[in-house]
Design a protein around this motif. Structure first.
Motif, PDB file in Angstrom:
ATOM      1  N   LEU A 341       0.717  -1.210   0.109  1.00 40.08           N
ATOM      2  CA  LEU A 341       0.113  -0.011   0.159  1.00 40.08           C
ATOM      3  C   LEU A 341       0.824   1.128  -0.153  1.00 40.08           C
ATOM      4  O   LEU A 341       0.486   2.410  -0.275  1.00 40.08           O
ATOM      5  N   THR A 342       2.277   1.313   0.334  1.00 42.39           N
ATOM      6  CA  THR A 342       3.067   2.190   0.075  1.00 42.39           C
ATOM      7  C   THR A 342       4.034   2.177  -1.287  1.00 42.39           C
ATOM      8  O   THR A 342       4.823   3.067  -1.463  1.00 42.39           O
ATOM      9  N   GLY A 343       3.630   1.149  -1.863  1.00 43.74           N
ATOM     10  CA  GLY A 343       4.174   0.982  -3.103  1.00 43.74           C
ATOM     11  C   GLY A 343       5.759   0.565  -3.274  1.00 43.74           C
ATOM     12  O   GLY A 343       6.432   0.630  -4.076  1.00 43.74           O
ATOM     13  N   CYS A 344       5.941  -0.374  -2.231  1.00 45.75           N
ATOM     14  CA  CYS A 344       7.372  -0.810  -2.083  1.00 45.75           C
ATOM     15  C   CYS A 344       7.289  -2.406  -2.090  1.00 45.75           C
ATOM     16  O   CYS A 344       6.872  -3.324  -1.556  1.00 45.75           O
ATOM     17  N   ALA A 345       7.945  -2.844  -3.237  1.00 48.48           N
ATOM     18  CA  ALA A 345       8.150  -4.004  -3.712  1.00 48.48           C
ATOM     19  C   ALA A 345       9.201  -5.024  -3.004  1.00 48.48           C
ATOM     20  O   ALA A 345       9.265  -6.105  -2.854  1.00 48.48           O
ATOM     21  N   SER A 346      10.049  -3.998  -2.295  1.00 44.02           N
ATOM     22  CA  SER A 346      11.270  -4.582  -1.613  1.00 44.02           C
ATOM     23  C   SER A 346      11.626  -3.699  -0.477  1.00 44.02           C
ATOM     24  O   SER A 346      11.369  -2.704  -0.495  1.00 44.02           O
TER      25      SER A 346
END
Length: 358
Positions: A341-346
């Motif tokens: 939901l914060t757009g962080c894949a890693s």
């Protein structure tokens, strides 16, 4: 069997209190003096707000992290907590089993209720050893060699607790019950008797006479090849000194609010220390972490990983090894959701941009 209504870490707390009794509760749950720092640790996370991302382009998340050459499934480690046999008969053995099931690292206390070798025998356990520097440095060296021989992969030196005073324990008349002891310290040399000047501060002076100093960090660096982390760093200046004395990592910690009251929350100290350290060594942080969103906030402000303490002990009291694994699963799942939901894949994608700036 974990009760169905336990869906967050804080749900374990009231059930743990009923099982633990007031003696153990005073020790595990209490903090120093008025317990302000204890409360601030959690409140400071609540004051930090996150930036959500609309239509995040995230199809999966990767929570893996490497610390000192070791690979972990996620950046959530178990902090050292003494005397876990106070709350569960299997103590640290059950905790290590639960941690192993979730691929989590565990820092085992010098004052564990189970021998460090027995904890290390748990299949799949990823273990570091927390060390209090004993006044007898030869005995301290023996403990280090035991940890090395048992397969521990790092030393975490507590540097912030030469003395402490916890009123909640005093009011409860806390005593270790029969059968609960710091088994790793069996056979330790007796401390020298305090001076008998009649001064009421004689006992304090005796404690401080054997307290560790920076020279002991130099000495430890010379007797082990294990990575050394200093736990209890709360200022940029002490972080700089830690690196100068050979620390391989730093744990930003106020001892869970158990030593000096009115210290700031650890998440408040973290960004200042991270700014000074500048990535030279990994930073870990403990204190007040109760949600996966808290983990995101800590990583955004410069931590490589976090440690939790009381929450997993409450889970241990309620459900043993299964409770510990369940608590870790809750926190990891919340972390994954917050990353999406914060757009962080890693983990590497988590930085200050995920924090609301107003």
């Amino acid at each position: 069997m974990i009760p169905a209504d336990i869906v967050a870490l804080t749900d374990y707390e009231p059930q743990a209190r009923r099982r633990m009794g007031e003696n153990a509760w005073a020790y595990i749950a209490g903090g120093a003096a008025d317990e302000l720092t204890l409360r601030w640790n959690t409140e400071a996370y609540a004051r930090l707000r996150l930036n959500g991302q609309a239509l995040p382009d995230v199809r999966d998340v990767d929570t893996r992290v490497t610390l000192f050459g070791q690979d972990f499934e996620h950046p959530i480690l178990l902090a050292p907590v003494a005397y876990q046999t106070l709350v569960h008969p299997e103590g640290e053995k059950a905790t290590a089993l639960g941690a192993a099931a979730m691929g989590a690292g565990m820092v085992v206390s010098t004052q564990a209720g189970v021998a460090l070798e027995e904890v290390a025998a748990q299949l799949g356990a990823r273990l570091w050893f927390q060390l209090y520097v004993n006044p007898d440095r030869g005995y301290t060296g023996d403990l280090v060699r035991r940890a090395e021989a048992a397969g521990y992969r790092a030393l975490v030196i507590t540097v912030d607790a030469p003395v402490s005073l916890r009123n909640r324990e005093q009011r409860a008349g806390f005593r270790l019950p029969p059968g609960v002891e710091a088994v790793n310290l069996r056979g330790q040399p007796a401390p020298p008797p305090p001076p008998t000047t009649g001064d009421e501060r004689d006992a304090l002076r005796a404690l401080l006479a054997g307290a560790a100093g920076w020279a002991d960090i130099d000495w430890l660096r010379s007797v082990t090849s294990l990575p050394i982390l200093l736990k209890g760093i709360m200022t940029a200046g002490d972080a700089e000194r830690a690196i100068a004395h050979g620390a391989d990592g730093i744990v930003v910690s106020n001892h869970g609010g158990r030593v000096l009251d009115t210290l700031p929350a650890t998440i408040e100290a973290l960004p200042v220390i991270a700014g000074r350290v500048g990535g030279r060594v990994p930073l870990l942080v403990d204190g007040g972490i109760r949600r996966g969103t808290d983990v995101v906030k800590a990583l955004a402000l410069g931590a490589s990983a976090v440690l939790i303490g009381r929450p997993y002990v409450y889970a241990l009291a309620v459900g043993g090894a299964v409770g510990v694994a369940h608590a870790l699963k809750i926190l990891r799942t919340e972390l994954e959701v917050a990353m999406v939901l914060t757009g962080c894949a890693s983990l590497a994608a988590i930085d200050r941009r995920v924090l609301w700036a107003g």
